[in-house]
Design a protein around this motif. Sequence first.
Motif, PDB file in Angstrom:
ATOM      1  N   ILE A 174     -30.387 -26.833  40.163  1.00  0.00           N
ATOM      2  CA  ILE A 174     -29.334 -26.210  39.349  1.00  0.00           C
ATOM      3  C   ILE A 174     -29.931 -25.094  38.499  1.00  0.00           C
ATOM      4  O   ILE A 174     -29.387 -23.988  38.436  1.00  0.00           O
ATOM      5  N   VAL A 175     -31.069 -25.367  37.877  1.00  0.00           N
ATOM      6  CA  VAL A 175     -31.741 -24.345  37.062  1.00  0.00           C
ATOM      7  C   VAL A 175     -32.144 -23.157  37.936  1.00  0.00           C
ATOM      8  O   VAL A 175     -31.931 -22.000  37.573  1.00  0.00           O
ATOM      9  N   ALA A 176     -32.705 -23.445  39.104  1.00  0.00           N
ATOM     10  CA  ALA A 176     -33.126 -22.366  40.007  1.00  0.00           C
ATOM     11  C   ALA A 176     -31.927 -21.512  40.436  1.00  0.00           C
ATOM     12  O   ALA A 176     -32.025 -20.277  40.451  1.00  0.00           O
ATOM     13  N   ALA A 177     -30.823 -22.147  40.771  1.00  0.00           N
ATOM     14  CA  ALA A 177     -29.628 -21.391  41.173  1.00  0.00           C
ATOM     15  C   ALA A 177     -29.132 -20.512  40.030  1.00  0.00           C
ATOM     16  O   ALA A 177     -28.759 -19.354  40.246  1.00  0.00           O
ATOM     17  N   ALA A 178     -29.138 -21.043  38.820  1.00  0.00           N
ATOM     18  CA  ALA A 178     -28.675 -20.265  37.663  1.00  0.00           C
ATOM     19  C   ALA A 178     -29.620 -19.099  37.372  1.00  0.00           C
ATOM     20  O   ALA A 178     -29.170 -17.999  37.038  1.00  0.00           O
ATOM     21  N   LEU A 179     -30.918 -19.321  37.498  1.00  0.00           N
ATOM     22  CA  LEU A 179     -31.872 -18.229  37.280  1.00  0.00           C
ATOM     23  C   LEU A 179     -31.753 -17.160  38.364  1.00  0.00           C
ATOM     24  O   LEU A 179     -31.835 -15.965  38.063  1.00  0.00           O
ATOM     25  N   LEU A 180     -31.552 -17.583  39.614  1.00  0.00           N
ATOM     26  CA  LEU A 180     -31.319 -16.609  40.693  1.00  0.00           C
ATOM     27  C   LEU A 180     -30.051 -15.807  40.417  1.00  0.00           C
ATOM     28  O   LEU A 180     -30.018 -14.593  40.645  1.00  0.00           O
ATOM     29  N   ALA A 181     -29.033 -16.473  39.916  1.00  0.00           N
ATOM     30  CA  ALA A 181     -27.776 -15.788  39.583  1.00  0.00           C
ATOM     31  C   ALA A 181     -28.009 -14.754  38.480  1.00  0.00           C
ATOM     32  O   ALA A 181     -27.514 -13.627  38.554  1.00  0.00           O
ATOM     33  N   ALA A 182     -28.786 -15.128  37.455  1.00  0.00           N
ATOM     34  CA  ALA A 182     -29.079 -14.194  36.363  1.00  0.00           C
ATOM     35  C   ALA A 182     -29.871 -12.996  36.877  1.00  0.00           C
ATOM     36  O   ALA A 182     -29.577 -11.845  36.513  1.00  0.00           O
ATOM     37  N   LEU A 183     -30.864 -13.248  37.722  1.00  0.00           N
ATOM     38  CA  LEU A 183     -31.656 -12.151  38.286  1.00  0.00           C
ATOM     39  C   LEU A 183     -30.799 -11.236  39.158  1.00  0.00           C
ATOM     40  O   LEU A 183     -30.951 -10.009  39.121  1.00  0.00           O
ATOM     41  N   ARG A 184     -29.900 -11.823  39.925  1.00  0.00           N
ATOM     42  CA  ARG A 184     -29.013 -11.014  40.758  1.00  0.00           C
ATOM     43  C   ARG A 184     -28.121 -10.123  39.895  1.00  0.00           C
ATOM     44  O   ARG A 184     -27.983  -8.935  40.150  1.00  0.00           O
ATOM     45  N   ASP A 185     -27.522 -10.708  38.861  1.00  0.00           N
ATOM     46  CA  ASP A 185     -26.621  -9.935  38.009  1.00  0.00           C
ATOM     47  C   ASP A 185     -27.363  -8.888  37.182  1.00  0.00           C
ATOM     48  O   ASP A 185     -26.780  -7.885  36.792  1.00  0.00           O
ATOM     49  N   ALA A 186     -28.651  -9.118  36.941  1.00  0.00           N
ATOM     50  CA  ALA A 186     -29.459  -8.136  36.214  1.00  0.00           C
ATOM     51  C   ALA A 186     -29.938  -7.015  37.140  1.00  0.00           C
ATOM     52  O   ALA A 186     -30.585  -6.068  36.690  1.00  0.00           O
ATOM     53  N   GLY A 187     -29.647  -7.141  38.429  1.00  0.00           N
ATOM     54  CA  GLY A 187     -30.052  -6.116  39.382  1.00  0.00           C
ATOM     55  C   GLY A 187     -31.491  -6.250  39.832  1.00  0.00           C
ATOM     56  O   GLY A 187     -32.051  -5.333  40.442  1.00  0.00           O
ATOM     57  N   LYS A 188     -32.123  -7.371  39.563  1.00  0.00           N
ATOM     58  CA  LYS A 188     -33.530  -7.585  39.922  1.00  0.00           C
ATOM     59  C   LYS A 188     -33.708  -8.285  41.267  1.00  0.00           C
ATOM     60  O   LYS A 188     -34.813  -8.367  41.770  1.00  0.00           O
ATOM     61  N   LEU A 189     -32.609  -8.792  41.832  1.00  0.00           N
ATOM     62  CA  LEU A 189     -32.696  -9.538  43.078  1.00  0.00           C
ATOM     63  C   LEU A 189     -31.509  -9.158  43.963  1.00  0.00           C
ATOM     64  O   LEU A 189     -30.354  -9.463  43.624  1.00  0.00           O
TER      65      LEU A 189
END
Length: 167
Positions: free
Chosen positions: A36-51
């Motif tokens: 769950i933490v990993a999915a949320a961090l991936l989501a944050a990175l995606r929305d920040a334009g880093k992923l």
Amino acid sequence: MFTLGLLVGGTLTAAVLWLLSGLFTPLPAGWRQGLIVAAALLAALRDAGKLPLRLPQNARQIPQDVLRRHLARGALQFGFELGTGVRTYVSASAPYAIAVAVLLSGGSYAPALAAGLGFGAGRALTPALRRLSGDGEHWDDRLARRLSGMAVLSSALIATAALAMQR
């Protein structure tokens, strides 16, 4: 009717995810929380334009004729389809992180219900606030400037909440 449809659609999607969550209960709780933490961090990175991560979604609009056939029924259907989050475009990654959290948490139905109602209410709040602003175009401009930051913050809060639950 539109808001009711949004709430029912969000609740139904969360209920389905909650029912499927039982399939993941054999996994140790720590692993599920870590995912769950990993999915949320991936989501944050995606929305920040880093992923550069493509989300599974139906990136199209709900047809206008849904509203033309019968206004009240059409508004309910339109809201329901938006509320499920599976028939149209979802602009932020946080709803996907919440979906993963509901799917992997495997606990009480109450948090899943809250997530579904929250998704529907959040989608209902956007047009309501735009209308209340009195100047929709100015509101759109302000939202566009803040949307990325709000999306990143939402996913970061989900990761933080999941981390806090691990303790």
